[in-house]
Design a protein around this motif. Structure first.
Motif, short mmCIF file in Angstrom:
data_model
loop_
_atom_site.label_atom_id
_atom_site.label_comp_id
_atom_site.label_asym_id
_atom_site.label_seq_id
_atom_site.Cartn_x
_atom_site.Cartn_y
_atom_site.Cartn_z
N LEU A 145 7.73 11.13 7.53
CA LEU A 145 9.11 10.54 7.48
C LEU A 145 9.32 9.08 7.06
N SER A 146 8.49 8.40 7.69
CA SER A 146 8.41 6.99 7.72
C SER A 146 7.92 6.31 6.39
N THR A 147 6.84 6.95 5.81
CA THR A 147 6.46 6.80 4.39
C THR A 147 7.56 7.21 3.44
N SER A 148 7.86 8.44 3.58
CA SER A 148 9.01 9.13 2.45
C SER A 148 10.30 8.18 2.67
N LEU A 149 10.84 7.95 3.65
CA LEU A 149 12.05 7.21 3.78
C LEU A 149 12.03 5.72 3.29
N PHE A 150 10.70 5.15 3.42
CA PHE A 150 10.41 3.82 2.71
C PHE A 150 10.75 3.95 1.33
N HIS A 202 0.70 -1.16 -0.09
CA HIS A 202 -0.13 -0.21 -0.02
C HIS A 202 0.81 1.21 -0.04
N ILE A 203 2.10 1.03 -0.01
CA ILE A 203 2.89 2.28 0.19
C ILE A 203 3.36 2.72 -1.36
N ALA A 247 11.96 -0.07 -3.30
CA ALA A 247 13.72 0.61 -3.19
C ALA A 247 14.36 -0.47 -2.11
N GLY A 248 13.93 -1.61 -1.83
CA GLY A 248 14.89 -2.53 -1.20
C GLY A 248 14.56 -2.51 0.30
N LEU A 249 13.51 -1.62 0.86
CA LEU A 249 13.23 -1.74 2.26
C LEU A 249 12.07 -2.24 2.38
N ILE A 250 11.42 -3.04 3.57
CA ILE A 250 10.30 -3.49 4.00
C ILE A 250 9.80 -3.20 5.07
N SER A 251 10.66 -2.37 6.08
CA SER A 251 10.18 -1.62 7.13
C SER A 251 10.97 -0.44 7.61
N VAL A 252 10.57 0.80 7.94
CA VAL A 252 11.27 1.91 8.40
C VAL A 252 10.34 2.50 9.80
#
Length: 363
Positions: A304-309, A274-275, A286-291
């Motif tokens: 930030l958590s959405t954007s950094l993900f 959903h992101i 982009a290689g991440l599954i959790s921030v």
């Protein structure tokens, strides 16, 4: 056209999500209340009893806990959350945001005005990766209707033309907003953090010194625990039901965005979460599954958590080095765990993951 088995899987997944969330909330509450980072003296020498309330809002089970709170204060907090849900829902036909999305203009309440301004502010800070006009795209993929589908490229290209927070016209003096045809706002990426901040303000104004709110995994705290120690917040393992580690915080907020929170699979087993990347129109990969972001306010942590993900570990690390007003825990698709320098001494792996290697992102 998706198969009937596919839809069964999605429905089962959503039912399981609610049950798991309830379990995790109870589990997390136990951890935060019973564990600490020090044995400092209490604030007043008096250990007040915790008062807790549960409310379901914003499609989330929310747990509110405040030490020494009176019932009237807890009721006020619950009413505030429900009030915000009534204003900000994109699907409730009586909500303020729904009305603006349909009419494309109108006057707005102070809360909606604050979120519009926050959306524009954080859109600028994140170079557009936090975009509160992404709603038509999310809806096209079925995340608002549960009618999940992978849109064709032409549909995505068409919708992307109207996804640009900079096209929102907000008049602060008149508290009015207007949107171009085809554009809609959605504050799902900010609303829970804003609600958490509002609840903690109610607690603080009532003289409460120690409180914790868990809004579906978003943990926000007021002060320290009554015994003067820090709160210990669990970081969920994105690929399991346990936790990978814990973060120690003192009156701060831990906001997590993860692909595991809500997703569907196509007939070939490919996962779509959903992101969304507002540049490509597809779920961020982009290689991440959790921030998990540690900040002073919930709304900033949400942004930030959405954007950094969406950024991925390299760009997110540079973003942290530039701003330095937050800390973060990143978990990659390969299982690697990274923390920013400020969490070096405040993050620890759980016993099950004690053999993992922790990479510290330094200035």
């Amino acid at each position: 056209m998706q198969s009937s088995n596919y839809f069964s899987e999605v429905r089962h997944k959503r039912y399981a999500e609610v049950s798991v969330k309830k379990f995790l909330i109870i589990w997390l509450l136990i951890i935060t209340l019973l564990s600490g980072c020090s044995t400092q003296a209490s604030y007043s020498g008096v250990h007040e009893e915790p008062v807790s309330e549960t409310v379901f809002a914003m499609d989330t089970v929310m747990q509110l806990t405040a030490y020494g709170a009176e019932a009237v204060v807890m009721d006020e907090a619950k009413k505030r959350i429900l009030e915000l849900e009534g204003l900000l829902s994109t699907t409730n036909t009586d909500s303020e945001v729904y009305g603006i999305n349909q009419k494309k203009s109108g006057r707005v309440s102070p809360d909606t005005a604050s979120l519009i301004q926050a959306g524009i502010k954080y859109g600028d800070i994140t170079n557009g990766l936090l975009d509160v006009t992404v709603y038509p795209l999310v809806r096209e993929w079925g995340f608002t209707t549960n009618n999940y589908r992978v849109p064709d490229k032409d549909s995505i290209s068409r919708l992307l033309k109207n996804i640009d927070y900079k096209k929102i016209r907000f008049n602060k003096a008149e508290a009015s907003v207007s949107l171009p045809d085809g554009m809609m706002m959605d504050f799902g990426s900010l609303a829970k953090g804003y609600a958490g901040d509002a609840v903690l303000k109610i607690f603080s104004d009532a003289g409460i010194k120690s409180a914790m709110v868990n809004l579906g995994g978003n943990v926000q705290t007021l002060g320290k625990k009554p015994d003067g120690s820090c709160w210990r917040v669990g970081i969920k393992n994105p690929e399991g039901e346990n936790y990978i580690g814990t973060v120690l915080i003192d009156g701060r907020t831990v906001i997590t965005s993860g692909g595991y929170e809500r997703y569907f699979k196509d007939d070939n087993g490919k996962v779509y979460w959903h992101i969304f990347d507002p540049v490509t129109g597809y779920p961020a990969k982009a290689g991440l599954i959790s921030v998990s972001v540690v900040t002073d306010t919930g709304i900033y942590g949400e942004a930030l958590s959405t954007s950094l993900f969406i950024m991925g570990i390299k760009e997110a690390s540079e973003f942290w080095r530039k701003h330095r007003d937050f800390e973060a825990v990143f978990i990659s698709e390969k299982g690697s765990v990274y923390v920013t320098e400020g969490l070096r001494d405040n993050f620890s792996f759980s016993e099950d993951y004690s053999g993992h290697t922790l990479t510290v992102i330094e200035q």
